[in-house]
Design a protein around this motif. Structure first.
Motif, mmCIF file in Angstrom:
data_model
loop_
_atom_site.group_PDB
_atom_site.id
_atom_site.type_symbol
_atom_site.label_atom_id
_atom_site.label_comp_id
_atom_site.label_asym_id
_atom_site.label_seq_id
_atom_site.Cartn_x
_atom_site.Cartn_y
_atom_site.Cartn_z
ATOM 1 N N THR A 146 -28.516 42.325 -0.975
ATOM 2 C CA THR A 146 -27.834 43.293 -1.832
ATOM 3 C C THR A 146 -27.986 42.923 -3.297
ATOM 4 O OG1 THR A 146 -26.211 43.751 -0.089
ATOM 5 C CG2 THR A 146 -25.610 44.379 -2.331
ATOM 6 N N LEU A 168 -27.170 39.352 4.065
ATOM 7 C CA LEU A 168 -27.008 40.725 3.598
ATOM 8 C C LEU A 168 -26.552 40.758 2.151
ATOM 9 C CD1 LEU A 168 -25.375 42.491 6.688
ATOM 10 C CD2 LEU A 168 -27.717 42.702 5.863
ATOM 11 N N PHE A 179 -23.992 49.134 4.176
ATOM 12 C CA PHE A 179 -23.458 47.778 4.287
ATOM 13 C C PHE A 179 -21.985 47.835 4.701
ATOM 14 C CE2 PHE A 179 -23.558 43.422 1.929
ATOM 15 C CZ PHE A 179 -22.887 42.833 2.978
#
Length: 221
Positions: free
Chosen positions: A81, A77, A199
């Protein structure tokens, strides 16, 4: 000019300062994009409210608290990002470099490339989770994870269609290039901010959800 002011205008009435046709089209595109962003924001807001309310049920399972949970390892993740941050950065570079064609083309190419990397990274992460047994119907939190990340990736993919239009303008019709890049930059920065919110929400602890629910009074709904 904000959306409300734009909607309150009366274009059928004569104005003291006539607006050119090109300026009118630019203004229409900007209002349309702001409306789109507003609709997307409301959509995700409703899903986030549903997420927070569902987190109050006793069968709720967090996603990132323990090593056996799906998002305990956040490296994928974080990598995705970074891709999105870099894409947004290069879109901004293209926006401020409109008079310089070569710089614009390089910046647009990098922005599009990193945006594609973000979407590809999300797909690979989903496949990895599926391989580990974290399927859509594993539990409620996983279902929301796929919903949030899938919708967000879809909006990035749709934004890439607009990106293709900008590349075509950079190679041909330079007159509309600045307008297209301005709109695309606004959309990309919005999606970056939205991704940051999602997130943080997905990897937060249940205590955080409880505090938000209590503060907003959602528990009484």
């Amino acid at each position: 000019m904000n959306i409300i002011a734009a909607l309150m205008e009366k274009p059928w009435q004569p104005t003291r300062y006539p607006v050119s046709q090109s300026c009118g089209r630019q203004h229409t595109r900007l209002v349309a994009l702001k409306w789109l962003i507003s609709v997307i924001s409301v959509l995700f807001f409703l899903f986030i409210v549903a997420f927070l309310m569902r987190s109050q049920y006793p069968d709720w399972q967090p996603l990132a608290e323990q090593s056996h949970q799906a998002l305990f390892d956040k490296s994928n993740l974080w990598l995705n990002t970074i891709y999105l941050v870099i894409a947004s950065f290069f879109i901004e570079i293209a926006r401020v470099s409109t008079p310089h064609k070569k710089t614009v083309l390089v910046a647009l190419a990098l922005a599009g490339g990193f945006s594609c990397a973000f979407v590809a990274g999300q797909i690979l992460f989903w496949l990895q989770l599926y391989g580990q047994g974290f399927v859509v119907n594993s539990h409620a939190a996983m279902s929301f994870f796929y919903l949030f990340t899938g919708l967000h990736a879809l909006h990035i993919a749709l934004g890439l269609l607009a990106w293709l239009r900008i590349v075509a303008a950079a190679l041909g019709d330079r007159q509309k290039l600045a307008v297209y890049i301005e709109l695309c930059a606004l959309y990309w920065h919005f999606l970056l901010g939205l991704w940051g919110l999602l997130f943080m929400l997905l990897v937060s602890k249940p205590a955080t959800y409880n505090a938000i629910v209590e503060f907003c009074g959602l528990g009484a709904l």
